[in-house]
Structure formats: structure tokens, C-alpha cells
Design a protein around this motif. Structure first.
Motif, PDB file in Angstrom:
ATOM      1  N   LEU A 234     -20.537  37.639   6.138  1.00  0.00           N
ATOM      2  CA  LEU A 234     -19.956  38.740   6.911  1.00  0.00           C
ATOM      3  C   LEU A 234     -20.303  38.621   8.394  1.00  0.00           C
ATOM      4  N   GLU A 235     -21.541  38.278   8.716  1.00  0.00           N
ATOM      5  CA  GLU A 235     -21.926  38.145  10.124  1.00  0.00           C
ATOM      6  C   GLU A 235     -21.111  37.059  10.815  1.00  0.00           C
ATOM      7  N   THR A 236     -20.851  35.969  10.113  1.00  0.00           N
ATOM      8  CA  THR A 236     -20.048  34.897  10.703  1.00  0.00           C
ATOM      9  C   THR A 236     -18.632  35.387  10.972  1.00  0.00           C
ATOM     10  N   THR A 237     -18.074  36.139  10.020  1.00  0.00           N
ATOM     11  CA  THR A 237     -16.744  36.716  10.228  1.00  0.00           C
ATOM     12  C   THR A 237     -16.740  37.659  11.424  1.00  0.00           C
ATOM     13  N   ILE A 238     -17.743  38.519  11.506  1.00  0.00           N
ATOM     14  CA  ILE A 238     -17.835  39.459  12.630  1.00  0.00           C
ATOM     15  C   ILE A 238     -17.959  38.714  13.950  1.00  0.00           C
ATOM     16  N   ASP A 239     -18.823  37.709  14.007  1.00  0.00           N
ATOM     17  CA  ASP A 239     -19.046  36.983  15.259  1.00  0.00           C
ATOM     18  C   ASP A 239     -17.779  36.276  15.734  1.00  0.00           C
ATOM     19  N   ASN A 240     -17.038  35.686  14.807  1.00  0.00           N
ATOM     20  CA  ASN A 240     -15.779  35.038  15.184  1.00  0.00           C
ATOM     21  C   ASN A 240     -14.784  36.057  15.728  1.00  0.00           C
ATOM     22  N   ALA A 241     -14.778  37.236  15.115  1.00  0.00           N
ATOM     23  CA  ALA A 241     -13.866  38.287  15.565  1.00  0.00           C
ATOM     24  C   ALA A 241     -14.275  38.846  16.926  1.00  0.00           C
ATOM     25  N   LEU A 242     -15.569  39.005  17.143  1.00  0.00           N
ATOM     26  CA  LEU A 242     -16.045  39.547  18.416  1.00  0.00           C
ATOM     27  C   LEU A 242     -15.712  38.640  19.597  1.00  0.00           C
ATOM     28  N   SER A 243     -15.564  37.357  19.320  1.00  0.00           N
ATOM     29  CA  SER A 243     -15.233  36.409  20.385  1.00  0.00           C
ATOM     30  C   SER A 243     -13.738  36.366  20.687  1.00  0.00           C
ATOM     31  N   ALA A 244     -12.934  37.033  19.864  1.00  0.00           N
ATOM     32  CA  ALA A 244     -11.493  37.053  20.070  1.00  0.00           C
ATOM     33  C   ALA A 244     -11.123  38.055  21.166  1.00  0.00           C
ATOM     34  N   ASN A 245      -9.880  37.978  21.600  1.00  0.00           N
ATOM     35  CA  ASN A 245      -9.404  38.825  22.697  1.00  0.00           C
ATOM     36  C   ASN A 245      -8.990  40.206  22.187  1.00  0.00           C
TER      37      ASN A 245
END
Length: 217
Positions: free
Chosen positions: A41-52
Motif C-alpha cells: 500500500l505504501e508503494t502505491t501511495i508513494d507512486n500516486a503522490l508523485s503524480a500530477n
């Protein structure tokens, strides 16, 4: 054009638990299994947080306490965690709850067990909406079959980007998986664009323990 990320992390984890029992493994929610020195879940969140996007909302339900206890980063100020009123609800209800806690124009909708989908792919999905002639009636989706303009509703699922209020109109009072709802949206004349994956693993959904092993391979 404001965009929220909605990550659903409220599922029963039933298929993973069944596999773990059959393998005599310690029972652990798939979202808190280790991946890249973090949890899934943290990896999913981190990838999303880096999106625009402008905000990130994570919807919890089943195993909410277990999931929160396992998250090492509290994401203070960067992620809003919300809980379903009842845990025994379908994916559509979880997504509606997340969308209801946002005021953005559009939503990037992700499931918590999609840690392989890159920020780059999320941004391509967002750009497709931004460049659309009619973004309110357009949905960009990580392709399962064809890329580009889709002529069939087969294989539709998350992640995708859609107009928030229009999507809420379809989700309200529904308690189901997303596939039939997306098919109804397609039948109503919305334009669907399939976005090509960056690599094959982006198409991996972690439902079974074998899927998790493929993730680590």
C-alpha cells in the motif's frame, strides 16, 4: 482542472487469506506485505503522490487498524485517510466514499494493491483527460486489451481517471464491483481511452499469493 487521487484499500483480502492458509503462512493483509522496503500500500501511495494531482485520499474498511499500524510513514498533511461506515460493502461504495471526501473536478482512481503502476503511467492517464475534447465525458484507463480509443467495454477496471461528479452519479446507491458500472458508463456513450503500460508488471493485480510472488520476481 483539479485532480484527486482516490485509493481504495477496504477489501476483505479473502483470496489472499485462503492462499496463505493453504500454504501454512502467517495471515497478513496483502496491502501490508513487504515490497521495495515498504508495504504494498505504501508503494502505491508513494507512486500516486508523485503524480500530477492535488490531493490523495485512501479509503479503509476491513482490517483498517491492521493497515494503519503497518504504515511506517504517517503521511501527515499529504494523505487523507477515511473509513467506510460499514466494512461489508462493495468496491463501488468504497470509491464513492473517497470521491465524496473530495472537491476536485477529476479523480485518479486506484486500488491499493497496484504498487507496480508507475507515476509516469498515472500522468499519461491524466494528460489524456486534459487533452480530451470533452474531458467530462472521457475516461482514461490502464489498458487490459487495446490501447487508444476503445470500442468495447471488456476488460475495464482500475486504475482510471474520470470526472468526479459524473462518476459519483453512477456509483451512488450502488454496492457492486466496478466492472458492471464502467460497462454502463461505456454504454452511455462515454469515450474510453486505453493507456499502454510502461511494463508488463503494471498489469499485475495482487489477488492471490502467487500474484505476490510474481510481484517480487
Amino acid at each position: 482542472m483539479s485532480i484527486s487521487t482516490i485509493i481504495t484499500a477496504a477489501g476483505k483480502n479473502s483470496r489472499m487469506r485462503k492462499d496463505q492458509i493453504s500454504r501454512n503462512l502467517v495471515l497478513k493483509n496483502k496491502l501490508i506485505l513487504p515490497f521495495n522496503n515498504k508495504t504494498v500500500l505504501e508503494t502505491t501511495i508513494d507512486n500516486a503522490l508523485s503524480a500530477n494531482t492535488d490531493e490523495c485520499i485512501v479509503v479503509l474498511g476491513h482490517y483498517a487498524s491492521e493497515i494503519m499500524d503497518a504504515i511506517s510513514d504517517n503521511y501527515d498533511g499529504s494523505v487523507k485517510f477515511v473509513k467506510n461506515n460499514s466494512v461489508d460493502v462493495g468496491l463501488s461504495t468504497s470509491l464513492f466514499n473517497g470521491l465524496s471526501n473530495s472537491n476536485s473536478d477529476y479523480a485518479l482512481c486506484i486500488t491499493g494493491d497496484q504498487p507496480t503502476v508507475s507515476t509516469e503511467t498515472f500522468n499519461r492517464m491524466i494528460e489524456t483527460i486534459q487533452n480530451s475534447e470533452n474531458p467530462e465525458k472521457t475516461i482514461s484507463i490502464l489498458r487490459r486489451r487495446k490501447t487508444g480509443l476503445l470500442d468495447t467495454a471488456e476488460g475495464l477496471g482500475m486504475p482510471f481517471v474520470a470526472h468526479r461528479k459524473n462518476l459519483m452519479g453512477y456509483l451512488e446507491n450502488e454496492d457492486d464491483n466496478l466492472n458492471p458500472i464502467l460497462r454502463k458508463i461505456f454504454a452511455d456513450g462515454y469515450v474510453f481511452y486505453g493507456i499502454k503500460e510502461k511494463n508488463e508488471k503494471e498489469l499485475l493485480n495482487i489477488n492471490h499469493y502467487e500474484d505476490y510472488l510474481n510481484l517480487l520476481d
